[in-house]
Design an enzyme around this catalytic site. Structure first.
Site: not given
Ligand code: PXP
Length: 253
Positions: A10, A12-13, A21, A46, A48, A52-53, A76, A106-107, A161, A202-203
Site C-alpha cells: 500500500n 498511500d503513505h 508539501r 486507497h 479516500r 488526503r493522500h 481500496e 486511518t481505516t 480482507e 492493516h498494521g
C-alpha cells in the site's frame, strides 16, 4: 512448487509525504515501480473521499505502472457513488471495499455488515462494480467475526480482507495475540468452505506478519505504513552520504 502468499504494498503513505508539501515528489508512480521491481505482487492504493493522500490523477498513473509490470492494482475505496464511478472508469483488477470516516486517522475496522442499511449499500456497490467490470474481483475489509463473514458470503465477492490492526497492535505492545489468532483460524475455515479468498491487512510489521505466515493463515497480505516507515531507515544513511559528498566537493574559500 507451492504458491507463496502474495504481498500487496500500500503506497498511500508515499502520497501522504507528497501532500504534506504539496509538491510532485515523492512520486507514487516511482514508488509503485520500485515495489514491483522488488518483488511486490500487487500495488494497493486507497482513494479516500477526502483525498488526503492519493489523488484522482494518481489512480490512472499507478494503474499504468501495474499494467506495465503485469501485476494487479488493488483499489481500496469506500462505497461512495463518486468513487465507484472512478473505479469503473479505471478498471482495477481488485476493489477492496472499506468503511471510511472523515475524522479517522486511518481505516479503523472492518465494514459493519450486520447493519441492514450498510449491508445494502455494500451490496449495491458490489453489484454496480461487477456489472460495469465483469472481470473485476472484489474483497471486503472485515473483522474476523463468524456472524459478519456469514453475511459477507451472501454477497458477490471473491475475497475477504481480514482486519489485522488490533492483532498487530497487541503484538507490538507485547500483549497476548492468542484470541486474534483463534479468530483468524476460524475465519480461514469459514471462508474456505464458502469458496471465498482469505486476505489480511492493516498494521502489520515484519515481525507481526511472521506468526500469520507460519500458520499459512492468509493467501494475501496488504502492508503499507510499516514498509514505508522502515524504508526511511533503510535509505536515510545513503541519502545523507550522497548530499554530504556534494558538500565535500565544494570547500569554502
Ligand atoms: N488494508 C486495508 C483495507 C487498509 O485500509 C490499509 C490501510 O490503508 C491497509 C491494508 C494497510 O495498512 P497499513 O498501512 O497499516 O499497513
Amino acid at each position: 512448487m507451492k504458491d507463496s502468499p502474495r504481498l500487496g504494498v500500500n503506497i498511500d503513505h508515499v502520497a501522504t509525504l507528497r501532500q504534506a508539501r504539496g509538491e510532485f515528489y515523492p512520486s507514487v508512480v516511482e514508488a509503485a515501480s520500485v515495489c514491483l521491481l522488488a518483488g511486490a505482487d500487487q500495488i494497493t492504493i486507497h482513494l479516500r473521499e477526502d483525498r488526503r493522500h492519493i489523488q484522482d490523477t494518481d489512480v490512472g498513473a499507478v494503474a499504468l505502472v501495474t499494467k506495465k509490470y503485469g501485476k494487479p492494482l488493488n483499489f481500496e475505496m469506500g462505497c461512495h457513488n463518486e468513487i465507484v464511478d472512478i473505479a469503473l472508469a479505471t478498471g482495477p483488477d481488485w476493489v477492496c471495499l472499506v468503511p471510511e470516516k472523515r475524522e479517522e486517522r486511518t481505516t479503523e475496522g472492518g465494514l459493519d455488515l450486520l447493519d441492514e442499511t450498510n449491508f445494502d449499500k455494500v451490496s449495491q456497490a458490489c453489484t454496480k462494480l461487477k456489472a460495469g467490470l465483469p472481470n473485476l474481483k472484489i474483497s471486503l475489509f472485515l473483522e474476523a467475526s463468524a456472524e459478519t463473514l456469514e453475511r459477507a458470503a451472501k454477497l458477490p465477492i471473491d475475497a475477504v480482507e481480514i482486519h489485522t490492526g488490533e492483532y498487530a497492535k497487541a503484538f507490538l505492545h507485547g500483549e497476548s495475540t492468542e484470541s486474534y489468532l483463534g479468530a483468524f483460524r476460524r475465519a480461514q475455515i469459514l471462508l474456505k468452505e464458502a469458496g471465498i479468498g482469505c486476505h489480511a491487512g492493516h498494521g502489520l510489521t515484519q515481525e507481526s506478519i511472521q506468526p500469520l505466515l507460519q500458520e499459512g493463515l492468509f493467501a494475501e497480505y496488504n502492508v503499507g505504513h510499516w514498509i514505508i516507515c522502515q524504508a526511511v531507515f533503510d535509505g536515510l544513511g545513503k541519502v545523507v552520504t550522497t548530499m554530504k559528498e556534494s558538500c565535500l566537493q565544494y570547500p569554502l574559500a
